[in-house]
Design a protein around this motif. Structure first.
Motif, PDB file in Angstrom:
ATOM      1  N   ALA A  43       0.827  -1.201   0.000  1.00  0.00           N
ATOM      2  CA  ALA A  43       0.000   0.000   0.000  1.00  0.00           C
ATOM      3  C   ALA A  43       0.864   1.254   0.000  1.00  0.00           C
ATOM      4  O   ALA A  43       0.451   2.305  -0.475  1.00  0.00           O
ATOM      5  CB  ALA A  43      -0.923  -0.010   1.208  1.00  0.00           C
ATOM      6  N   ASP A  56      -4.607  -5.869  -3.012  1.00  0.00           N
ATOM      7  CA  ASP A  56      -5.854  -6.097  -2.301  1.00  0.00           C
ATOM      8  C   ASP A  56      -5.887  -7.357  -1.440  1.00  0.00           C
ATOM      9  O   ASP A  56      -6.953  -7.751  -0.991  1.00  0.00           O
ATOM     10  CB  ASP A  56      -6.998  -6.149  -3.307  1.00  0.00           C
ATOM     11  N   ALA A  57      -4.758  -7.971  -1.217  1.00  0.00           N
ATOM     12  CA  ALA A  57      -4.743  -9.188  -0.402  1.00  0.00           C
ATOM     13  C   ALA A  57      -3.372  -9.345   0.219  1.00  0.00           C
ATOM     14  O   ALA A  57      -2.384  -8.887  -0.347  1.00  0.00           O
ATOM     15  CB  ALA A  57      -5.068 -10.411  -1.258  1.00  0.00           C
ATOM     16  N   ASN A  87      -7.368 -14.726  -2.227  1.00  0.00           N
ATOM     17  CA  ASN A  87      -8.551 -14.046  -1.704  1.00  0.00           C
ATOM     18  C   ASN A  87      -9.715 -15.021  -1.559  1.00  0.00           C
ATOM     19  O   ASN A  87     -10.420 -15.011  -0.547  1.00  0.00           O
ATOM     20  CB  ASN A  87      -8.927 -12.843  -2.577  1.00  0.00           C
ATOM     21  N   SER A 100      -7.748 -11.080  -9.105  1.00  0.00           N
ATOM     22  CA  SER A 100      -7.271  -9.805  -8.601  1.00  0.00           C
ATOM     23  C   SER A 100      -7.125  -8.833  -9.766  1.00  0.00           C
ATOM     24  O   SER A 100      -7.595  -9.112 -10.868  1.00  0.00           O
ATOM     25  CB  SER A 100      -5.936  -9.999  -7.875  1.00  0.00           C
ATOM     26  N   ASP A 152     -14.639  -1.460  -7.310  1.00  0.00           N
ATOM     27  CA  ASP A 152     -15.646  -2.507  -7.089  1.00  0.00           C
ATOM     28  C   ASP A 152     -16.325  -2.894  -8.405  1.00  0.00           C
ATOM     29  O   ASP A 152     -16.645  -4.058  -8.622  1.00  0.00           O
ATOM     30  CB  ASP A 152     -16.691  -2.046  -6.078  1.00  0.00           C
ATOM     31  N   HIS A 154      -9.166  -9.684   7.520  1.00  0.00           N
ATOM     32  CA  HIS A 154      -8.603  -9.218   6.249  1.00  0.00           C
ATOM     33  C   HIS A 154      -9.633  -8.380   5.489  1.00  0.00           C
ATOM     34  O   HIS A 154     -10.101  -8.770   4.417  1.00  0.00           O
ATOM     35  CB  HIS A 154      -8.131 -10.406   5.411  1.00  0.00           C
ATOM     36  N   PRO A 155      -9.955  -7.201   6.011  1.00  0.00           N
ATOM     37  CA  PRO A 155     -10.970  -6.374   5.347  1.00  0.00           C
ATOM     38  C   PRO A 155     -10.522  -5.837   3.986  1.00  0.00           C
ATOM     39  O   PRO A 155     -11.342  -5.372   3.205  1.00  0.00           O
ATOM     40  CB  PRO A 155     -11.196  -5.224   6.343  1.00  0.00           C
ATOM     41  N   GLU A 156      -9.233  -5.935   3.681  1.00  0.00           N
ATOM     42  CA  GLU A 156      -8.718  -5.436   2.396  1.00  0.00           C
ATOM     43  C   GLU A 156      -8.976  -6.392   1.234  1.00  0.00           C
ATOM     44  O   GLU A 156      -8.784  -6.020   0.076  1.00  0.00           O
ATOM     45  CB  GLU A 156      -7.207  -5.170   2.513  1.00  0.00           C
ATOM     46  N   LEU A 157      -9.413  -7.604   1.503  1.00  0.00           N
ATOM     47  CA  LEU A 157      -9.650  -8.570   0.432  1.00  0.00           C
ATOM     48  C   LEU A 157     -10.719  -8.061  -0.522  1.00  0.00           C
ATOM     49  O   LEU A 157     -11.762  -7.565  -0.104  1.00  0.00           O
ATOM     50  CB  LEU A 157     -10.087  -9.919   0.997  1.00  0.00           C
ATOM     51  N   ARG A 158     -10.461  -8.220  -1.811  1.00  0.00           N
ATOM     52  CA  ARG A 158     -11.406  -7.788  -2.843  1.00  0.00           C
ATOM     53  C   ARG A 158     -11.997  -9.029  -3.485  1.00  0.00           C
ATOM     54  O   ARG A 158     -11.285  -9.918  -3.951  1.00  0.00           O
ATOM     55  CB  ARG A 158     -10.695  -6.953  -3.905  1.00  0.00           C
TER      56      ARG A 158
END
Length: 161
Positions: free
Chosen positions: A5, A40-41, A48, A72, A121, A146-150
């Motif tokens: 990030a 994102d993971a 993910n 991803s 999204d 892991h709230p960043e997982l998409r």
């Protein structure tokens, strides 16, 4: 491969294109079972989808040519699954990918957006819709660790658009 990030270049199209080119060059001589690039993971052996579907890594790896392990910003799909999706031309025709690069030894690199920062999204949904026929079944469950997982919150095996 996970971009940190703090990378600060996730919105740099030249940097992102170079990262994808590196991935293509590294994998061109093989038919990889799976690979990904994104921010994102967490970087681990779990994908993910392994996390949100509560799949064991060994099962995910064993089934990698039956079900795509995850998706991803940039996803590498093995030839066996690419064929089931209609091949590189059909994947490009979905409109879900900025770039579709067939690998010489089989498989395809699928870059969703020009930059990792642009993987919104809406882009996640487009990738899911294009790949859902080869994604593992199950309803994804949010992982508070892991709230960043998409991921798109739908059962790929029951998705109808």
């Amino acid at each position: 491969m996970l971009f940190g990030a703090d990378c600060g270049r996730l919105d740099d199209a030249g940097f992102c294109a170079g990262a994808v080119e590196f991935l293509v060059a590294a994998l061109d001589a093989v038919n990889p079972a799976f690979a990904w690039l994104g921010a994102d993971a967490p970087a681990s052996e779990e994908t993910n989808l392994d996390r949100v579907l509560h799949r064991r890594v060994r099962d995910s790896v064993r089934q990698a040519r039956t079900f795509l392990r995850g998706y991803s910003w940039t996803t590498v799909c093995p030839e066996e699954l690419s064929v089931r999706l209609g091949g590189p031309e059909a994947l490009a025709a979905t409109g879900a990918f900025h770039r579709v690069v067939p690998l010489s030894a089989g498989g395809v690199v699928l870059q969703a957006t020009a930059t990792a920062a642009a993987y919104t999204d809406e882009a996640v949904r487009g990738v899911f819709e294009a790949l859902h026929p080869v994604l593992p079944p199950g309803v994804p469950q949010f992982d508070p660790a892991h709230p960043e997982l998409r991921y798109f919150p739908a059962d790929a095996s029951r998705f109808g658009g």
